[in-house]
Design a protein around this motif. Structure first.
Motif, mmCIF file in Angstrom:
data_model
loop_
_atom_site.group_PDB
_atom_site.id
_atom_site.type_symbol
_atom_site.label_atom_id
_atom_site.label_comp_id
_atom_site.label_asym_id
_atom_site.label_seq_id
_atom_site.Cartn_x
_atom_site.Cartn_y
_atom_site.Cartn_z
ATOM 1 N N UNK A 222 -43.894 20.754 -27.607
ATOM 2 C CA UNK A 222 -42.794 21.628 -27.171
ATOM 3 C C UNK A 222 -41.481 20.868 -27.270
ATOM 4 N N UNK A 223 -40.536 21.428 -28.026
ATOM 5 C CA UNK A 223 -39.259 20.723 -28.202
ATOM 6 C C UNK A 223 -38.132 21.472 -27.495
ATOM 7 N N UNK A 224 -37.309 20.746 -26.766
ATOM 8 C CA UNK A 224 -36.086 21.356 -26.220
ATOM 9 C C UNK A 224 -34.906 20.452 -26.559
ATOM 10 N N UNK A 234 -28.956 19.053 -17.216
ATOM 11 C CA UNK A 234 -29.699 19.993 -18.051
ATOM 12 C C UNK A 234 -30.949 19.320 -18.623
ATOM 13 N N UNK A 236 -32.660 17.088 -17.109
ATOM 14 C CA UNK A 236 -33.626 17.054 -16.022
ATOM 15 C C UNK A 236 -34.320 18.402 -15.896
ATOM 16 N N UNK A 237 -33.525 19.471 -15.975
ATOM 17 C CA UNK A 237 -34.137 20.788 -15.855
ATOM 18 C C UNK A 237 -35.043 21.054 -17.055
ATOM 19 N N UNK A 238 -34.654 20.547 -18.223
ATOM 20 C CA UNK A 238 -35.519 20.691 -19.394
ATOM 21 C C UNK A 238 -36.862 20.033 -19.121
ATOM 22 N N UNK A 240 -38.233 19.669 -16.140
ATOM 23 C CA UNK A 240 -38.928 20.582 -15.219
ATOM 24 C C UNK A 240 -39.598 21.712 -15.979
ATOM 25 N N UNK A 241 -38.836 22.295 -16.910
ATOM 26 C CA UNK A 241 -39.365 23.424 -17.680
ATOM 27 C C UNK A 241 -40.565 22.974 -18.500
ATOM 28 N N UNK A 242 -40.437 21.816 -19.136
ATOM 29 C CA UNK A 242 -41.545 21.282 -19.935
ATOM 30 C C UNK A 242 -42.795 21.135 -19.079
ATOM 31 N N UNK A 244 -43.506 22.623 -16.187
ATOM 32 C CA UNK A 244 -44.043 23.922 -15.773
ATOM 33 C C UNK A 244 -44.737 24.620 -16.920
ATOM 34 N N UNK A 245 -44.289 24.358 -18.140
ATOM 35 C CA UNK A 245 -44.930 24.972 -19.294
ATOM 36 C C UNK A 245 -46.161 24.173 -19.732
ATOM 37 N N UNK C 218 -32.131 15.060 -9.513
ATOM 38 C CA UNK C 218 -32.345 14.034 -10.533
ATOM 39 C C UNK C 218 -32.871 12.716 -9.981
ATOM 40 N N UNK C 262 -33.730 27.226 -22.262
ATOM 41 C CA UNK C 262 -34.676 26.091 -22.280
ATOM 42 C C UNK C 262 -36.097 26.605 -22.512
ATOM 43 N N UNK C 263 -36.435 27.687 -21.813
ATOM 44 C CA UNK C 263 -37.787 28.234 -21.965
ATOM 45 C C UNK C 263 -38.024 28.780 -23.364
ATOM 46 N N UNK C 265 -36.839 27.687 -26.041
ATOM 47 C CA UNK C 265 -37.113 26.548 -26.922
ATOM 48 C C UNK C 265 -38.513 26.001 -26.690
ATOM 49 N N UNK C 266 -38.911 25.902 -25.407
ATOM 50 C CA UNK C 266 -40.226 25.335 -25.100
ATOM 51 C C UNK C 266 -41.334 26.207 -25.678
#
Lengths: 360, 333, 309
Positions: A222-224, A234, A236-238, A240-242, A244-245, C218, C262-263, C265-266
C-alpha cells in the motif's frame, strides 16, 4: 509619507544588527571537540585526503535544503563531512561551512556563489534542485571545485570540468528493506509513506516494492504520498491509515517520516528506514535502515582536488562500493533466517544478479 | 558582506527585491479594493509554469517576440489563478482569504505533477535520473543580467517602471479611482453606479497578474527553468512588503529593497558566523514585530508635537497635521 | 472501488478524520475567540510550534504529561500576550505583527530544539483512552470514542465556546468589542482588557493544539512540526463564519477529505498522488462558494481601538 519614512528608517537602523559583517567564514563551534582528539588512525575513506601540504585547512562548504538534524537527507551529508573532518585531523585540517534549510533555490544560488567567492576549495550543492544554479556558478569560478547531488551529470556536455556529481542508488537498499519487510510481515500487508512521487524517494519506493513482491508475490503493498517533504502530521496520519488498513510493516522516506515512526511505535508496527539512522527514535521497532554514507565519495573528491583534478567524476553510492549500507538495529531481535535472506539479497544486488528496479 | 555592503550583497538584495516588489504591487492593488490576496505563492507558480510552457513551445520565435510573449503568458496565468477566487468572492461571497490559500495548495500540487510528467526535462528522461525540473529555457528568452556573474536581472527595471505605472493607475485614472472607491465603501460605490463585483474581480485579477509576472521573471531571469522550490515564499513576504510600504506603489519600492536586504543579510550572516538559520528567523520575527509596533510611538510623538505647536498657535509648516492614509481594513469599516 | 464502501474503511476514514481534526480545532477555536473580539492573529502557527516544543521538552524530561500540557498552555499564553501587546496596546498592523509572531515562534522553537535536544527523539504521549460504554457502541464507538484525551478535549471545546460566546455576559462583551468597540466602550466595557483576554486565551489554545501534535498525535518534535497547519486553521475560522459550530464543521470537512485521500491511495485507487493531495483544497473552495449562509464577520476585525478615534 513621513510615517512611512520613519518606519523605514527604523528598519534601516536595525539592519546592521542583522547584517553583521564577517570577513572570514568561521567554523562551526561544535567542531571544537573533534579537534582536540587526534585521530587514532586514518580510515580508508580519507586515505587520499590527507591535509594539504601547505598547512592551510581544506575548506568545504555545503548548501542543504533541510536542517542538519532532519534524521534524513541533510543530516546524512552533514554527518559524513563531520566524519571526514575527524579523520583528517579536525578543523585545523578541514573547515566546514554550511547553509541549511535552503529550500528557496534563489537563496541557495546566492549561497553557492558566496562560498565560491570566499575561496572554498569544494562547494557542495546538496540538492537536485540546485543543479541549474550550480552550473552557472561553476562556469564563473573555474578554479573552484563543485559537487552536485543527487545527480549523474557533471556538466561535461556543457564544457564544465570542475563539477563532481554524486548519486545514491536508493533502489538497492529499498530492495533489501523490501525483502526484510516481506519476511517479517505476518499479514502480508506492507505500507509505504512517501513524500512526492519523484527522484530519490521514488527510486527507494520502487526498489522496496520490487523487493517485497520478489519475496512474497501475493503480498499487498500500500503506497501513500503526502505531497510534501515536511508534513509530519500528515505523514503520521498516513501511518495510522496504513495500520488501520492492515499494514504490519511500514517504511517511508524524507524528513517527514519521523511522525510516522512515532505512530508505528505507538502501534507496535515494524519500521524500515532510509537515508540516516532512525533507530534512535524507536529502538525496539526500527528493524534496519539503509544508510547513505557520503564520506567515501566526498573523501575521494577531496583527494582528487588536492591532486589537481577539479571535477568530471560521477560517483554513485551502491551496496557494492559500500556507500550504501544496511544497518541492522542491534536492539531489534531479527530472526536469523531473515538476516540470512537479507544478506543473500545484498550479495545478489552487489553482484548485479538482481536489478532492484527491474520492471519499473 | 551584508545585504548592502558589497557589490555581491547589493546585487543579491536587488535580485531578491524584484519579485518582492512585483508581488507587493499586486497585493497592494487587491488590498486597495479591500480584497485580501494570500494567494501570491500560487499565482507565482502559475505564472512561472505558463511562461515556461510558452517559451518552450514557441522556441523558434525570435527573442524580441518570444520574451515579451512568455512574460505575458505568465502574467495572464497569474491573473487567471487570482480571477477564480476573485469571481467567487464577487459573485458568491466566498471568502477570498480561504480560497486563495487553497489555490496555493492546488498550484503547488499541479506544479509537482507537471514537473514529474508532462513538463519533465527530456534530458532527464533520457538519462534516467528523472529529476523533477523542466527543460531549460532557450537562451533568447533569458532576461539579461544587469551585473555579470550575479543574479541581478533586467526584471528589476521593469518592476520599477510598473510601480510608477501602478501609482498612475491607482491615483490618476478612473479605473484606479473606482478600485479605491470600491475598497473604501462598497455600498456607496454601488449607489454611485460602479459595478462593484466587476471591480472586485478585476482588482484581484490584476493582483494575480503582477504575481504571475513575478513568477515568470524568476524563471526567465534567475533559474531559466522551473525547478522545485523556486517560488520560495515570495507570495507571503510580498504581503509584508506591501504593508510595510503602506500599500503605496512608491512606498513599496524602498520597502522591497529593504526587506530584500534584510533577507539577504540574514542568509549571509548565517554563512559568515555560522549561526543556525532558526536564530535568524526568530530575529527577523522580532524585528517585524518591533517595527510594526513602533508605529504607535511615532504617531504619539507626532501628535504631541502637533498639539504643542498648535497650542503655540504658530504658522509653522511642520505643524500641519500628517496626511493620514488609512489602511483598507480601516477604510472598510 | 468496492473496497471503499466497506464498513471498516468508512470507519477508518472517519476515525482518522477525527484525529486529524484535533490540532486544527484547538487552534481554530482559539482564533475564533480572538477574531470575535476584533483581533486577527495570523501568528497561530508560530504559537503552535512553541506549544508543541514546550510540551515535548517537558514530557521528555519529566515524563509527566499533565505538566507538559500546562507548559504548552503557559507558553501559548505568553505568545498570545506578545501578540496582544503588539496589536492591542501598540496598535500594530495585525496582518504583519501576526507574521512577525509566526516567524518568531518558528525560529525560536527550532533554535531551542537545536540547543536543548539536538536530534529528533520520541516520548510516550497521551495513550488512547476508550471511554467505557460509549466506546462499545458499534461503529460510533470506534470513530469517536477511541482516541487520546486531547481529542475529546478539542471536541468538548466547541459547545463550551459556543456557550461562552452566545449565552454569557463575557460572550456578549466579546462580540460587542468585535462589532462596535466605540459603543462597547461607551457602555463601560473595557475594550483593551477583553481583547487581551481573548488573544491570550486563543494563544493558550493554540499552544495546546501544538501539544496535541507533539505529545499526543506524533509523540515527537521536529523543526517546523506544524508545516503551516496554523494558517489553515485561521482560514477555517473564516470558513466557519466565526461560529464555533461552523468552525467545527469546516475543520471536520477539511480533515475528512484529507483522510479520504490517504485512504484512496492506500486502497490503491489509481489517481496520481498529487491530484489526491489536491482534493481537500478543491473541495474547500467549492463548499465555501455555496452561498447557503453568510458568516457574522466581526465588523471591527483587524481594527485597533483607541478612545475617541
Amino acid at each position: 509619507m513621513k510615517r512611512l519614512l520613519v518606519r523605514l528608517m527604523v528598519l534601516a537602523l536595525l539592519l546592521p544588527a542583522l547584517i553583521a559583517c564577517g570577513g572570514t567564514p568561521a567554523t562551526p563551534p561544535a567542531a571544537a571537540p573533534a579537534a582536540e582528539e587526534a585521530p587514532a588512525e586514518e580510515a580508508p575513506a580519507a586515505e587520499e585526503a590527507a591535509p594539504a601540504a601547505s598547512g592551510e585547512p581544506f575548506r568545504v562548504a555545503v548548501v542543504m535544503p533541510s536542517s542538519t538534524t532532519d534524521l534524513a537527507w541533510s543530516q546524512a551529508m552533514y554527518d559524513a563531512l563531520r566524519a571526514i573532518q575527524e579523520e583528517m585531523g579536525g578543523e585545523a585540517a578541514m573547515e566546514i561551512s554550511f547553509s541549511e534549510s535552503m529550500f528557496n533555490v534563489t537563496d541557495a544560488a546566492a549561497a553557492l556563489r558566496d562560498y565560491a567567492t570566499d575561496g572554498n576549495n569544494l562547494v557542495i550543492a546538496h540538492g537536485t534542485q540546485y543543479g541549474t544554479s550550480l552550473f552557472e556558478v561553476a562556469r564563473d569560478f573555474p578554479e573552484t571545485s563543485f559537487a552536485w547531488g543527487t545527480a549523474i551529470d557533471t556538466g561535461e556536455a556543457e564544457g564544465l570540468t570542475n563539477i563532481f556529481a554524486y548519486n545514491a542508488k536508493a533502489a538497492e537498499g529499498g530492495y533489501i528493506n523490501g525483502v526484510i519487510a516481506a519476511l517479517l510481515s505476518q499479514d502480508d500487508v506492507i505500507g509505504i509513506i512517501g513524500p512526492v512521487e519523484a527522484g530519490d524517494a521514488k527510486d527507494y519506493i520502487d526498489g522496496f516494492e520490487n523487493g517485497v513482491l520478489a519475496t512474497k508475490p501475493d503480498a499487498s503493498v500500500q503506497k501513500t504520498y503526502t505531497g510534501s517533504f515536511g508534513d509530519t502530521a500528515l505523514a503520521a496520519e498516513a501511518a495510522n491509515v496504513q495500520i488501520e488498513a492492515g499494514a504490519d510493516v511500514l517504511t517511508g522516506s524524507a524528513q517527514q517520516v519521523v511522525g510516522a515512526i512515532g505512530v508505528a511505535q505507538e502501534n507496535n508496527v515494524l519500521w524500515l528506514g532510509t537515508q540516516s539512522s532512525q533507530a534512535s527514535l524507536a529502538p525496539e521497532l526500527v528493524v534496519a535502515t539503509q544508510l547513505y554514507d557520503w564520506s567515501g565519495v566526498v573523501g575521494d573528491m577531496i583527494g582528487k582536488i588536492q591532486s589537481g583534478e577539479l571535477g568530471g567524476t560521477a560517483y554513485e553510492l551502491t551496496l557494492e562500493n559500500g556507500g550504501l549500507k544496511i544497518e541492522f538495529n542491534t536492539e531489534y531481535d531479527l530472526p536469523a533466517e531473515v538476516q540470512t535472506a537479507a544478506e543473500e539479497a545484498i550479495q545478489a544486488v552487489q553482484s548485479g544478479e538482481i536489478d532492484p528496479l527491474a520492471g519499473s | 558582506m551584508g545585504g548592502f555592503g558589497s557589490v555581491s550583497g547589493i546585487t543579491q538584495t536587488l535580485a531578491k527585491a524584484t519579485p518582492l516588489l512585483l508581488v507587493g504591487l499586486g497585493i497592494a492593488i487587491a488590498f486597495r479594493a479591500s480584497m485580501i490576496n494570500i494567494g501570491g505563492e500560487g499565482q507565482i507558480m502559475a505564472g512561472a509554469m505558463a511562461s515556461t510552457m510558452c517559451a518552450l513551445a514557441l522556441r523558434d520565435l525570435p527573442g524580441i517576440v518570444l520574451l515579451p510573449l512568455s512574460a505575458l503568458a505568465g502574467t495572464l496565468a497569474g491573473g487567471f489563478w487570482a480571477f477564480i477566487p476573485g469571481i467567487l468572492k464577487a459573485r458568491l461571497g466566498a471568502n477570498e482569504i480561504l480560497t486563495t490559500v487553497m489555490m496555493n495548495g492546488i498550484a503547488l500540487q499541479l506544479t509537482n505533477f507537471l514537473l514529474r510528467g508532462p513538463m519533465l526535462d527530456p534530458a532527464q528522461i533520457a538519462a534516467g535520473t528523472n529529476i523533477p525540473q523542466s527543460e531549460a529555457l532557450p537562451m533568447h528568452v533569458w532576461l539579461p543580467r544587469l551585473v555579470p556573474r550575479t543574479l541581478f536581472h533586467a526584471g528589476f527595471i521593469v518592476a520599477i517602471v510598473l510601480a510608477v505605472g501602478v501609482y498612475i493607475l491607482l491615483w490618476h485614472t478612473t479605473l484606479g479611482y473606482r478600485i479605491r472607491a470600491v475598497g473604501q465603501n462598497r455600498f456607496a460605490s454601488r449607489y454611485a453606479g460602479i459595478p462593484v463585483p466587476q471591480y472586485m474581480t478585476l482588482s484581484m485579477t490584476l493582483s494575480g497578474c503582477f504575481c504571475g509576472l513575478a513568477g515568470a521573471f524568476e524563471i526567465m531571469g534567475v533559474h531559466r527553468r522551473v525547478v522545485e522550490g523556486f517560488s520560495g515564499g515570495y507570495g507571503f513576504s510580498g504581503i509584508v512588503v506591501a504593508l510595510f510600504g503602506y500599500l503605496h506603489p512608491l512606498g513599496i519600492i524602498p520597502a522591497s529593497v529593504l526587506f530584500g536586504g534584510l533577507l539577504v543579510g540574514a542568509d549571509r550572516m548565517q554563512r559568515a558566523v555560522q549561526v543556525p538559520s532558526s536564530l535568524i528567523i526568530a530575529l527577523n520575527g522580532l524585528i517585524v514585530l518591533f517595527v510594526v509596533s513602533s508605529r504607535v510611538w511615532v504617531e504619539y510623538r507626532n501628535n504631541r508635537r502637533a498639539a504643542q505647536q498648535a497650542s503655540q498657535d504658530t504658522n509653522d509648516d511642520t505643524a500641519a497635521p500628517l496626511p493620514t492614509r488609512p489602511t483598507p481594513e480601516q477604510e472598510r469599516a | 472501488m468496492d473496497e471503499l464502501f466497506t464498513t471498516a474503511t468508512i470507519v477508518g476514514i472517519l476515525s482518522s478524520a477525527v484525529r486529524l481534526a484535533t490540532p486544527y480545532l484547538y487552534a481554530a477555536i482559539g482564533e475564533t475567540l480572538a477574531q470575535r473580539s476584533g483581533v486577527l492573529n495570523l501568528g497561530v502557527d508560530g504559537i503552535m510550534l512553541m506549544g508543541a516544543f514546550s510540551a515535548f521538552y517537558v514530557v521528555y524530561n519529566t515524563e509527566n504529561l499533565l505538566t507538559g500540557l500546562l507548559a504548552a498552555a503557559g507558553v501559548g499564553l505568553l505568545m498570545g500576550l506578545l501578540m496582544a501587546v503588539a496589536s492591542v496596546t501598540m496598535k500594530a498592523e495585525q496582518g504583519i505583527s501576526g507574521i512577525g509572531l509566526y516567524l518568531f515562534g518558528l525560529g525560536l522553537s527550532s533554535l531551542l530544539f537545536r540547543i536543548m535536544l539536538g536530534t529528533v527523539e520520541s516520548v510516550d504521549g497521551f495513550p488512547r483512552l476508550n471511554i467505557p460504554l460509549l466506546s462499545d457502541i458499534p461503529l460510533l464507538g470506534e470513530i469517536f470514542f477511541n482516541h487520546s484525551i486531547l481529542v475529546y478535549g478539542a471536541f468538548l471545546l466547541v459547545p463550551l465556546t459556543a456557550f461562552l460566546l452566545n449565552r454569557t455576559t463575557w460572550g456578549l462583551n466579546i462580540r460587542a468589542v468585535g462589532n462596535n468597540p466605540q459603543a462597547a466602550d461607551a457602555l463601560g466595557v473595557n475594550v483593551q482588557a477583553i481583547r487581551y483576554a481573548t488573544v491570550c486565551a486563543g494563544g493558550m489554545l493554540a499552544g495546546i493544539g501544538g501539544a496535541a501534535l507533539s505529545i499526543s498525535a506524533l509523540n515527537i518534535f521536529q523543526e517546523n512540526l506544524t508545516n503551516g497547519l496554523g494558517f489553515i486553521a485561521v482560514a477555517l475560522v473564516y470558513f466557519g463564519g466565526w461560529r464555533p459550530v461552523g468552525v467545527l464543521l469546516g475543520v471536520l470537512l477539511f480533515s475528512f477529505v484529507n483522510s479520504l485521500q490517504l485512504w484512496l491511495q492506500v486502497i490503491g485507487i489509481d489517481i496520481p498522488s498529487d491530484i489526491a493531495v489536491m482534493l481537500p483544497y478543491i473541495l474547500t473552495i467549492i463548499v465555501v462558494s455555496i452561498p447557503f449562509r453568510r458568516g457574522s464577520e466581526p465588523a471591527a476585525l483587524t481594527r485597533p481601538f483607541s478612545r475617541g478615534a
